[in-house]
Design an enzyme around this catalytic site. Structure first.
Site, PDB file in Angstrom:
ATOM      1  CB  CYS A 140      -0.792   1.672   5.633  1.00  0.00           C
ATOM      2  SG  CYS A 140      -1.428   0.235   4.957  1.00  0.00           S
ATOM      3  CB  CYS A 176      -5.365   2.146   5.208  1.00  0.00           C
ATOM      4  SG  CYS A 176      -4.220   2.839   4.085  1.00  0.00           S
ATOM      5  CB  CYS A 211      -0.855   0.072   1.057  1.00  0.00           C
ATOM      6  SG  CYS A 211      -1.918   1.580   1.510  1.00  0.00           S
ATOM      7  CB  CYS A 251      -5.608  -0.073   2.517  1.00  0.00           C
ATOM      8  SG  CYS A 251      -3.961  -0.861   2.899  1.00  0.00           S
TER       9      CYS A 251
END
Lengths: 251, 232, 283
Positions: free
Chosen positions: C243, C271, C240, C265
């Site tokens: 994150c 997230c 992602c 995400c």
């Protein structure tokens, strides 16, 4: 001999017409029984009743001693997927036209729990070859097959689970003569090789002579004569049988 | 020697429903007995019922009266009354028939046609095919025809296929309907040899031999089939 | 304060009772479709009427509701539905998966594992897994009754024969409790394993088709496959962009006209939680 299918006292009326009038029939293991008659004789109705697809007004049908007419839908379906097979006159009724040849042959295997793609495919290829369809056509759709090929595919699809008893409803109907000959010979060889019992409905007396051990002649819902195939066809006793046999054109 | 096939009061009448129910009696009160190793020739004028008698013996025609007793698997089986399954079993194991006409199954090779009744008797496929080839060779059917279906063969060639198919399984009882009809002298002699060997092996044979030479060579006894009077 | 003139959670009590009865039947027969008398809802078919009716029937004043659409709390549909329930039920709502007692979802299962006291309500467009293969409803009912599922296996076989792999990326058919073939709704195939032995109750509502089905807690749910072509959950092989998660299901976003793309995400709350965790280690 092992009695597979036994029916007694079958009656069925459609309105005023007696489709089955006190019909009795036996099929033993490893034998081919032909039911011949003209349109309206009741032969197809008889086949449907024996296969549990239609209920008679009265009478009994027993398979290996068990009551066929009293089976639940679930039991009948299971039987039709395992011990029994049904070859329809029109292959479109017995095939999934939108599914590949391999999928058609493999379906019964998958319905019975086969979960290995490679094995299913190998078995499908083997069966295609057995019915003389080029195994390279395994992924082709049946709608791209000729009528004779479709019928052979239907036979492969039916026999893949090695049923004990196969019902055939005019399997060569609607096919060209040379195609019929090939199909009949294929059926003959497979019956022989696999030790199948077959109940075949046909109006083609020559096909009955080729395939059947015993023959039943039906007319207007009644079995007018039955016995050893060559005896019934060469020494017919009943007036209707004599008429039927004499009407067959010799090539 | 034991009697392997006998009839008691065998009768056969044809009823022609398509001709207003005309009844044609062909056989009446036929008592015939055939022993192991014996060849009985049926004689009588044309139309007397020789072929009809043969077909009754094989169960191809239904007997109208009397009994047809075949020594089958240690007991007497009445073919006149036996059900279809019993007749099929008797034909598989005990009684063979060489007719004048070959029933051609499309696409099956000559060798397979000849081997089939042997395999039905339990002979292994490999052995059955070998014996089939040997018989066909003996009957002078060219090797190149062994692998072909006999539909396009000449009358004489088809007859030889028929003979090989009939003599292959070595049934205890053999019915021969004009076995040499379409054959030349050389092949007739071969058939005589086959019949002799079968007799030596204890086969009971009933035959219709149009050819006097063959009949004299193989028949131990002649059984005359009398034509019946025309019935009303 | 809830909107005047509406019963709690919009539906009348008799309707809720009828739907709860259907839910009980559904829970008693995992994976089996139960017909129910779907009501006219203030939004059209195809917008989650089934899920809303299920949620409305089980909602109580103490419940905390989370609504997500494709994993996000802040898309139009999620916002609308959440606002609807606020207006007609006055219940508390949340974005945090762990704080919700009821989660209504369209097309995703939250990344964070759910607990025994939670209920997941799925919005289902087409409840019949065999719909494309067998057009006759009478026949599909028979197929389910007899567990005669060869047809579905044929479809998977056909995919492998034609494409080399099973082509279902979402709404991947599953066997529930080894008895019923079920459509998990159009969640990505990646989410299927989450359904297996889930601690939470899973309820499925199809408004247009008027069917409810359920998977009780701790029920076996198995994605169909072949021994030599086993089911594999598929996600984009990226981390992602926000994150850094390498295990959550990712949405692909086109960022500019030059073909730039980012993967982030799909589950916004997940997230968010990862971003806020002080020592979030990249997986």
């Amino acid at each position: 001999m092992n009695l597979l299918l036994e029916a007694r006292g079958l009656h069925l009326k459609f309105g005023a017409i007696a489709a089955l009038d006190d019909v009795a029939i036996d099929v033993s293991a490893g034998e081919v029984v032909a039911i011949v008659g003209e349109s309206g004789s009741g032969k197809t109705t008889l086949l449907r009743v024996l296969a549990g697809q239609m209920a008679p007004d009265s009478g009994t049908v027993r398979y290996l001693g068990g009551d066929v007419l009293g089976m639940t839908e679930a039991e009948r379906r299971r039987l039709m997927r395992t011990d029994w097979g049904f070859v329809h006159q029109n292959p479109r009724d017995g095939l999934r036209m939108g599914v590949s040849a391999g999928g058609n042959v493999g379906e019964r295997l998958m319905a019975l729990g086969a979960r290995h793609y490679g094995n299913i495919r190998d078995e499908a290829k083997a069966w295609l070859q057995r019915v003389e369809i080029d195994a390279a056509r395994i992924d082709d759709l049946p709608r791209h097959f000729s009528g004779g090929m479709q019928q052979r595919l239907q036979i492969a699809r039916t026999l893949v689970t090695r049923p004990k008893l196969v019902f055939m409803d005019e399997p060569t109907g609607g096919l060209d003569v040379s195609v019929q000959a090939r199909l009949l010979d294929l059926i003959r060889a497979l019956v022989h090789e696999l030790g199948l019992s077959v109940l075949i409905v046909t109006h083609d007396i020559a096909a009955a002579r080729l395939l059947a051990d015993r023959i039943l002649v039906m007319r207007r819902g009644q079995v007018v004569e039955q016995g050893l195939t060559d005896r019934v066809l060469d020494d017919p006793q009943h007036p209707y049988t004599q008429l039927l046999v004499s009407s067959v054109l010799a090539a | 020697m034991t009697i392997l096939l006998r009839t008691e009061g065998l009768g056969k009448t044809f009823t022609l429903h398509l001709q207003g129910g005309t009844r044609i009696p062909v056989l009446g009160g036929v008592d015939l007995a055939v022993r192991a190793g014996e060849c009985v020739a049926l004689s009588g004028p044309s139309g007397a019922g020789k072929s009809t008698l043969m077909r009754c013996l094989y169960g191809n025609y239904g007997a109208g009266a009397g009994r047809i007793l075949l020594a089958h698997q240690g007991r007497d089986l009445d073919l006149a009354r036996a059900d279809a399954r019993a007749v099929i079993e008797a034909r598989r194991q005990t009684i063979g028939y060489v007719s004048q006409f070959l029933r051609v199954i499309p696409r099956v090779s000559t060798r397979d046609i000849v081997a089939e009744p042997m395999m039905a008797r339990g002979v292994a496929r490999v052995d059955a095919l070998a014996r089939a080839s040997a018989l066909l060779d003996r009957l002078n059917l060219p090797e190149r025809l062994h692998g072909l279906p006999p539909a396009t063969f000449s009358g004489g060639e088809q007859q030889r296929v028929n003979l090989a198919r009939g003599f292959g399984p070595r049934h205890p009882v053999l019915l021969l309907d004009e076995p040499t009809a379409s054959l030349d002298a050389a092949n007739r002699a071969i058939v005589i040899g086959l019949i002799d060997e079968a007799k030596q092996a204890g086969t009971a044979i009933v035959g219709i031999f149009h050819d006097a030479e063959v009949r004299e060579a193989v028949a131990d006894r002649v059984f005359t089939v009398e034509p019946m009077q025309d019935a009303a | 304060m809830t909107e005047a003139g509406y019963n709690f959670a919009y539906l009348d009590e008799a309707t809720k009772r009828m739907i709860r009865r259907a839910i009980l039947k559904a829970v008693a027969i995992p994976g089996h479709q139960i017909p129910f008398g779907a009501r006219e809802m203030p939004l059209p078919y195809g917008w989650g009427t089934g899920g809303i009716q299920v949620t409305a029937s089980i909602l109580g004043p103490q419940d905390v509701l989370k609504v997500i659409d494709q994993g996000a709390d802040d898309t139009t549909n999620a916002v609308s539905i959440r606002r609807f329930f606020t207006r007609v039920a006055g219940i508390a709502t949340t974005d945090a998966t762990g704080e919700a007692s009821i989660i209504q979802t369209r097309h995703r299962i939250p990344e964070k594992p759910l607990a025994e006291n939670q209920i997941l309500v799925y919005q289902v467009p087409q409840p019949e897994p065999l719909f494309k293969l067998e057009p006759h409803r009478a026949e599909t009912r028979r197929i389910h009754a007899l567990a005669d599922y060869g047809l579905m296996h044929v479809r998977l076989y056909e995919d492998i024969a034609r494409l080399g792999h099973i082509a279902k990326a979402y709404d991947y058919p599953v066997m529930v409790n080894e008895r019923y073939l079920m459509s998990p709704s159009p969640i990505p195939a990646f989410d299927n394993p989450k359904m297996h032995q889930m601690a939470a109750l899973q309820l499925f509502g199809a408004g247009r088709e008027k069917r409810i089905y359920a998977v009780p807690p701790y029920t076996p749910v198995r994605s169909l496959d072949f021994e030599d072509h086993p089911f594999r959950p598929i996600r984009a092989p990226h981390a992602c962009a926000i994150c850094g998660s390498r295990t959550s299901y990712l949405d692909e976003l086109i960022t500019n006209d030059a073909g730039g793309r980012a993967f982030i995400c799909s589950d916004t709350d997940y997230c968010q939680e990862r971003q806020e965790a002080p020592k979030a280690a990249a997986e």
